[in-house]
Design a protein around this motif. Structure first.
Motif, PDB file in Angstrom:
ATOM      1  N   ASP A  55      36.759  43.841  38.160  1.00 32.63           N
ATOM      2  CA  ASP A  55      37.728  42.845  38.505  1.00 32.63           C
ATOM      3  C   ASP A  55      38.702  43.009  37.679  1.00 32.63           C
ATOM      4  OD1 ASP A  55      35.975  41.953  40.714  1.00 32.63           O
ATOM      5  OD2 ASP A  55      35.104  40.334  39.442  1.00 32.63           O
TER       6      ASP A  55
ATOM      7  N   LEU B 221      43.181  41.867  36.964  1.00 30.47           N
ATOM      8  CA  LEU B 221      44.098  40.882  37.178  1.00 30.47           C
ATOM      9  C   LEU B 221      45.507  41.587  36.684  1.00 30.47           C
ATOM     10  CD1 LEU B 221      45.094  37.923  37.289  1.00 30.47           C
ATOM     11  CD2 LEU B 221      44.526  37.585  35.042  1.00 30.47           C
TER      12      LEU B 221
ATOM     13  N   LYS C  73      45.619  38.880  46.385  1.00 30.71           N
ATOM     14  CA  LYS C  73      44.226  39.398  46.074  1.00 30.71           C
ATOM     15  C   LYS C  73      44.090  40.480  47.236  1.00 30.71           C
ATOM     16  CE  LYS C  73      39.535  38.213  45.944  1.00 30.71           C
ATOM     17  NZ  LYS C  73      39.141  39.139  47.141  1.00 30.71           N
TER      18      LYS C  73
ATOM     19  N   ASP D 203      40.515  43.359  47.775  1.00 32.05           N
ATOM     20  CA  ASP D 203      39.406  43.935  47.521  1.00 32.05           C
ATOM     21  C   ASP D 203      39.758  45.692  47.423  1.00 32.05           C
ATOM     22  OD1 ASP D 203      37.894  41.596  47.511  1.00 32.05           O
ATOM     23  OD2 ASP D 203      36.775  42.129  49.158  1.00 32.05           O
TER      24      ASP D 203
ATOM     25  N   ASP E 229      37.628  42.972  42.727  1.00 32.36           N
ATOM     26  CA  ASP E 229      38.728  42.288  43.176  1.00 32.36           C
ATOM     27  C   ASP E 229      39.841  42.718  42.271  1.00 32.36           C
ATOM     28  OD1 ASP E 229      37.022  40.955  44.850  1.00 32.36           O
ATOM     29  OD2 ASP E 229      36.603  39.368  43.245  1.00 32.36           O
TER      30      ASP E 229
ATOM     31  N   CYS F  82      43.437  40.891  41.584  1.00 38.69           N
ATOM     32  CA  CYS F  82      43.847  39.637  41.577  1.00 38.69           C
ATOM     33  C   CYS F  82      45.500  39.582  40.922  1.00 38.69           C
ATOM     34  CB  CYS F  82      42.892  38.754  40.916  1.00 38.69           C
ATOM     35  SG  CYS F  82      41.373  38.709  41.398  1.00 38.69           S
ATOM     36  N   THR F  83      46.094  38.692  41.293  1.00 37.10           N
ATOM     37  CA  THR F  83      47.199  38.325  40.594  1.00 37.10           C
ATOM     38  C   THR F  83      47.318  36.849  40.116  1.00 37.10           C
ATOM     39  OG1 THR F  83      48.952  37.523  42.465  1.00 37.10           O
ATOM     40  CG2 THR F  83      48.542  39.989  41.855  1.00 37.10           C
TER      41      THR F  83
ATOM     42  N   LEU G 239      47.231  33.740  43.334  1.00 43.34           N
ATOM     43  CA  LEU G 239      46.142  33.583  43.846  1.00 43.34           C
ATOM     44  C   LEU G 239      45.738  32.009  43.402  1.00 43.34           C
ATOM     45  CD1 LEU G 239      43.424  34.548  45.503  1.00 43.34           C
ATOM     46  CD2 LEU G 239      42.492  34.939  43.302  1.00 43.34           C
TER      47      LEU G 239
ATOM     48  N   TRP H 259      44.135  29.479  41.330  1.00 46.32           N
ATOM     49  CA  TRP H 259      43.315  29.678  40.369  1.00 46.32           C
ATOM     50  C   TRP H 259      42.915  28.004  39.615  1.00 46.32           C
ATOM     51  CZ3 TRP H 259      40.886  33.957  38.759  1.00 46.32           C
ATOM     52  CH2 TRP H 259      41.417  35.322  39.093  1.00 46.32           C
TER      53      TRP H 259
END
Length: 219
Positions: free
Chosen positions: A88, A90, A131, A133, A142, A144-145, A148, A150
């Motif tokens: 995952d 970021l 986000k 996948d 994932d 992600c930024t 998303l 949180w």
């Protein structure tokens, strides 16, 4: 600050080796990281078969993408003994970084995955989502930024203060600080997250005790 140490990369390499041993002979069942059990995690899915996050992490570094490992790969970097089958990530979601992230994914044969399973080539334009996948031949997970949702977590701050380490092979790897990773784990709150957060807290306490012991001997 960049540490020049091979320990973070060595921990990931060791986890890759142990994962290969654990999954040797495992027959694919059609499960991905979204099918992971909340207790066992992605080590029980097909994602663990042939799992190796290092090719993508190295490609991100070569492309100049500032992307931090989160999830259990970050946990492994901080000393967690638990294995995983996904990577995952970021990143900040900016237009400036979108092209670099897309280029890194493309360089290792990666694709973005729609909710219905449709594969989408990684391009700077396609990247502009909170986000995705993603899958590559050796890792998926994932992407992600901070856009998303949180909850109460300030993940933009987590990313800004993420640690980085330069391995002896010249690869620079970014990853969340241990305290931020623990906060993220506890906020998600699944059994595996709480177990892994407890493990990281124990590791931190042990390191503190060791440092205080050495200081006491020096005094």
């Amino acid at each position: 600050m960049t540490q020049t140490t091979d320990q973070p990369l060595a921990r990931v390499r060791d986890a890759v080796r142990r994962t290969a041993e654990l999954t040797r002979g495992r027959v694919a069942s059609g499960t991905g990281h979204n099918d992971a059990d909340d207790t066992e995690g992605t080590i029980g899915t097909d994602g663990a078969i042939g799992f190796d996050p290092l090719p993508l992490l190295a490609a991100l570094d070569r492309a100049g993408a500032r992307v931090a490992a989160i999830g259990q790969v970050a946990g492994i970097i901080h000393g967690s003994a638990e294995l995983t089958g996904d990577l995952d990530l970021l990143w900040d979601g900016s237009a400036a970084q979108a092209a670099a992230v897309a280029a890194a994914l493309a360089a290792v044969g990666g694709m973005l995955v729609e909710d219905d399973g449709t594969m989408v080539p990684p391009t700077a334009a396609a990247m502009r989502r909170p986000k995705w996948d993603y899958v590559t031949p050796t890792a998926g997970g994932d992407l992600c930024t901070p856009e998303l949702p949180w909850g109460a977590l300030d993940v933009a701050a987590f990313l800004a203060r993420a640690e980085q380490a330069e391995g002896l092979d010249g690869t620079t790897m970014h990853f969340l600080r241990r305290t931020d990773l623990v906060a993220m784990r506890r906020a998600v709150g699944r059994p595996k997250d709480l177990r892994r957060a407890d493990e990281l807290d124990r590791l931190a306490a042990a390191e503190t005790a060791e440092k205080e012991g050495k200081k006491g001997k020096a005094d």
